[in-house]
Write an enzyme that holds these catalytic residues in place. Structure first.
Site, short mmCIF file in Angstrom:
data_model
loop_
_atom_site.label_atom_id
_atom_site.label_comp_id
_atom_site.label_asym_id
_atom_site.label_seq_id
_atom_site.Cartn_x
_atom_site.Cartn_y
_atom_site.Cartn_z
N CYS A 117 -77.12 -11.85 -48.19
CA CYS A 117 -77.40 -10.74 -47.94
C CYS A 117 -76.20 -10.32 -46.84
O CYS A 117 -76.18 -11.23 -45.75
CB CYS A 117 -78.68 -10.45 -47.31
SG CYS A 117 -78.92 -9.10 -46.41
N ASP A 141 -92.24 0.15 -25.26
CA ASP A 141 -91.47 -0.23 -26.33
C ASP A 141 -92.30 -0.60 -27.47
O ASP A 141 -92.61 -1.59 -27.88
CB ASP A 141 -90.40 -1.45 -26.17
CG ASP A 141 -89.66 -1.84 -27.21
OD1 ASP A 141 -89.65 -0.99 -28.27
OD2 ASP A 141 -89.04 -2.97 -27.22
N CYS A 169 -88.63 2.96 -31.81
CA CYS A 169 -88.24 2.53 -33.20
C CYS A 169 -88.47 3.56 -34.33
O CYS A 169 -88.19 3.30 -35.58
CB CYS A 169 -88.27 1.22 -33.77
SG CYS A 169 -90.17 0.76 -33.60
N GLU A 187 -98.73 -7.59 -23.30
CA GLU A 187 -98.40 -7.91 -24.84
C GLU A 187 -99.84 -8.36 -25.61
O GLU A 187 -100.46 -9.30 -25.01
CB GLU A 187 -97.14 -8.66 -24.80
CG GLU A 187 -97.22 -9.64 -26.17
CD GLU A 187 -96.65 -8.66 -27.49
OE1 GLU A 187 -95.79 -7.79 -27.41
OE2 GLU A 187 -97.22 -8.94 -28.35
N1 SAH Z 1 -90.01 -5.09 -25.71
C1 SAH Z 1 -89.89 -6.14 -26.68
C2 SAH Z 1 -91.06 -6.05 -27.97
C3 SAH Z 1 -90.88 -4.91 -28.60
S1 SAH Z 1 -91.76 -4.75 -30.20
C4 SAH Z 1 -88.81 -6.55 -26.96
O1 SAH Z 1 -87.73 -5.90 -26.99
O2 SAH Z 1 -88.46 -7.43 -27.56
C5 SAH Z 1 -93.41 -4.40 -29.86
C6 SAH Z 1 -94.43 -5.25 -29.28
O3 SAH Z 1 -95.64 -4.69 -29.04
C7 SAH Z 1 -94.67 -6.62 -30.28
O4 SAH Z 1 -94.45 -7.72 -29.69
C8 SAH Z 1 -96.10 -6.42 -30.53
O5 SAH Z 1 -96.79 -7.72 -30.75
C9 SAH Z 1 -96.63 -5.77 -29.42
N2 SAH Z 1 -97.91 -4.99 -29.76
C10 SAH Z 1 -98.28 -4.26 -30.72
N3 SAH Z 1 -99.38 -3.34 -30.34
C11 SAH Z 1 -99.64 -3.72 -29.16
C12 SAH Z 1 -100.83 -3.23 -28.24
N4 SAH Z 1 -101.52 -2.26 -28.76
N5 SAH Z 1 -100.50 -3.52 -27.04
C13 SAH Z 1 -99.47 -4.42 -26.38
N6 SAH Z 1 -98.68 -5.00 -27.24
C14 SAH Z 1 -98.48 -4.52 -28.64
#
Ligand code: SAH
Length: 472
Positions: free
Chosen positions: A173, A402, A429, A352
């Site tokens: 890929c 995020d 995203c 998280e």
């Molecule tokens: N900011 C980090 C992760 C972003 S991805 C980075 O840039 O690496 C989004 C994250 O949110 C994931 O790790 C996922 O496990 C977490 N997540 C999903 N739903 C959530 C919620 N309701 N509360 C807190 N975290 C959550």
């Protein structure tokens, strides 16, 4: 218009999913693999009242934005949706897509620099140009490779076709490092040699489900996780030995970890809750802008390290920290953004939901010598309100969010409005849920100051956006 009708037609636009759009009078046809500017011949496949889908038969006149696909399975594979679109055009498409969602879903007067200046009202929100890659190939640090069995009983590996669990067979890929293909081949040989049964979704029988490969681009560390419908991988130590030899041959890669992830579930989540090491620790290290991160198989980590640095630096710039601020990083994963922020803030709180990721975040903070961070395990929409109740008068200067594609929970947005920081940096995203959430935050007293698209996923329709909103 009816099924099987054949049209020669001009493609004028692209859907959010990357299908070309063409019109026959007021009727819209969606044509996969067509590029705006193409004239194509297509056959109608499926019709609804005002729109339908057609299959691309041939490109009659190619668009100036059309390029030859550089992958043999570009059209069959669900990974890339716009493999045949020129890169600058793709960057513009992503910018426009964000502007359109901000308008349609958010109700904002969103513009790009190509719009007529007169179109910009006083409240216009400018969507900046997408920040793109110099070299938009082999950028991914992670692969998830499904294992399956073909109709002829042969072992299949590759990638899912769009919206299905059909495996499109592919050895390589071009979004991934070449060593990943060698790893896939080695695991395939192992499975064949020891006649290890491959998992079948229909019957829930068999062992090998998926292969997860991750590489730290700045450290060269390689981690391989075999997802099994069971306890362990037969003769795992032999595979570890093979992988070690293979990585040694390639020079820039160091194989450090082989693990099994146990996933006995019927669902289509790739990973199960338990990961066990076969060789080495069940994590690898990577470095972003001088900060070192340890990453477990179950933890989220951005897939494009080059653009992750661009993204995080933009988020940090938007946060405009001076050293005295208290900051929240909601949905913090392994604490990547949190630690970028902690270099310039007085205190950073992270939240998280995945416990392993929170453990990673705490360990990462400690290993990098940070003493001004604190991480909570739980849902942002539960942890933040509870914290506010317990600490009603602690000032918060900046909140960074995020979230995953589904965006923020209403309870989370409401609490952010109650806490009322001077700045909110929203990293997203998914432009659609971003627009929905910004509408709520702006109705609650914030104004959009900057919208910056970042191309984390070249070749696909996906785009990351960093937005700065400020309290009025
Ligand atoms: N900011 C980090 C992760 C972003 S991805 C980075 O840039 O690496 C989004 C994250 O949110 C994931 O790790 C996922 O496990 C977490 N997540 C999903 N739903 C959530 C919620 N309701 N509360 C807190 N975290 C959550």
């Amino acid at each position: 218009m009816k099924n099987d009708d054949i049209f020669q037609i001009a493609v004028t636009d692209l859907t959010a999913e990357g299908e070309g759009i063409a019109h026959v009078d007021a009727f819209a046809l969606f044509i996969k693999d067509a590029v705006p500017g193409d004239t194509v011949e297509c056959r109608v496949m499926k019709l609804k009242k005002n729109y339908g889908w057609a299959k691309l038969l041939s490109v009659v006149t190619p668009s100036p934005d059309r390029i030859p696909a550089d992958c043999p399975v570009a059209r069959a594979c669900g990974g890339c949706q716009i493999r045949e679109m020129e890169y600058q055009a793709a960057l513009q498409f992503k910018q426009r897509k964000i502007a359109e969602d901000l308008k349609r879903i958010g109700g904002f007067d969103a513009v790009t620099e190509e719009d007529e200046p007169s179109a910009a009202s006083e409240n216009a929100v400018l969507v900046r140009k997408t920040l793109g890659m110099q070299d938009p190939l082999r950028y991914r640090n992670k692969a998830q490779v499904p294992f399956g069995i073909g109709k002829d009983g042969r072992l299949l590996t590759g990638f899912y076709a769009g919206r299905t669990h059909d495996i499109v067979e592919a050895d390589d890929c071009i979004l991934m490092p070449e060593i990943f293909s060698d790893v896939v081949k080695a695991v395939k040989r192992h499975v064949q040699h020891y006649k290890i049964p491959v998992y079948r979704e229909e019957t829930h029988e068999g062992l090998i489900r998926h292969l997860l490969i991750r590489k730290g681009f700045s450290t060269g560390e390689l981690m391989v996780t075999v997802v099994v419908n069971g306890d362990t991988l037969p003769f795992g130590e032999v595979l570890a030995f093979e992988l070690k030899n293979l990585a040694t041959k390639t020079g820039d890669t160091r194989f450090v970890s082989l693990s099994v992830n146990q996933n006995r579930s019927f669902g289509n989540a790739i990973l199960g809750p338990v990961t066990k090491s076969i060789y080495g620790p069940a994590f690898i290290a990577d470095e972003l802008d001088g900060v070192r991160f340890l990453i477990s198989p179950n933890s989220f980590y951005q897939v494009n390290p080059v653009m992750t640095e661009v993204l995080y630096k933009k988020a940090l710039e938007f946060a405009t920290l001076t050293g005295g601020e208290t900051v929240w990083d909601l949905y913090c994963g392994i604490g990547t953004i949190s630690l970028f922020l902690a270099r310039r803030a007085k205190k950073v709180y992270g939240v998280e939901v995945v416990p392993q990721a929170v453990e990673d975040a705490r360990r990462n903070a400690a290993e990098n010598g940070f003493v001004n961070t604190e991480f909570f395990t739980g849902k942002a929409e539960e942890v933040l309100p509870a914290w506010r109740e317990a600490n009603p008068s602690e000032a918060v200067d900046v909140i960074v969010v995020d979230p995953p594609r589904k965006g923020c929970d209403p309870e989370c947005l409401e609490t952010m409005l109650r806490i009322s920081p001077a700045r909110i940096v929203y990293v997203s995203c998914d432009p659609a849920t971003l627009s929905r959430d910004l509408k709520i935050l702006c109705a609650g007293g914030y104004r959009i100051q900057a919208v910056q698209p970042v191309d984390m996923f070249p070749g696909t329709v996906h785009v990351e956006t960093v937005v700065l909103i400020i309290r009025q």
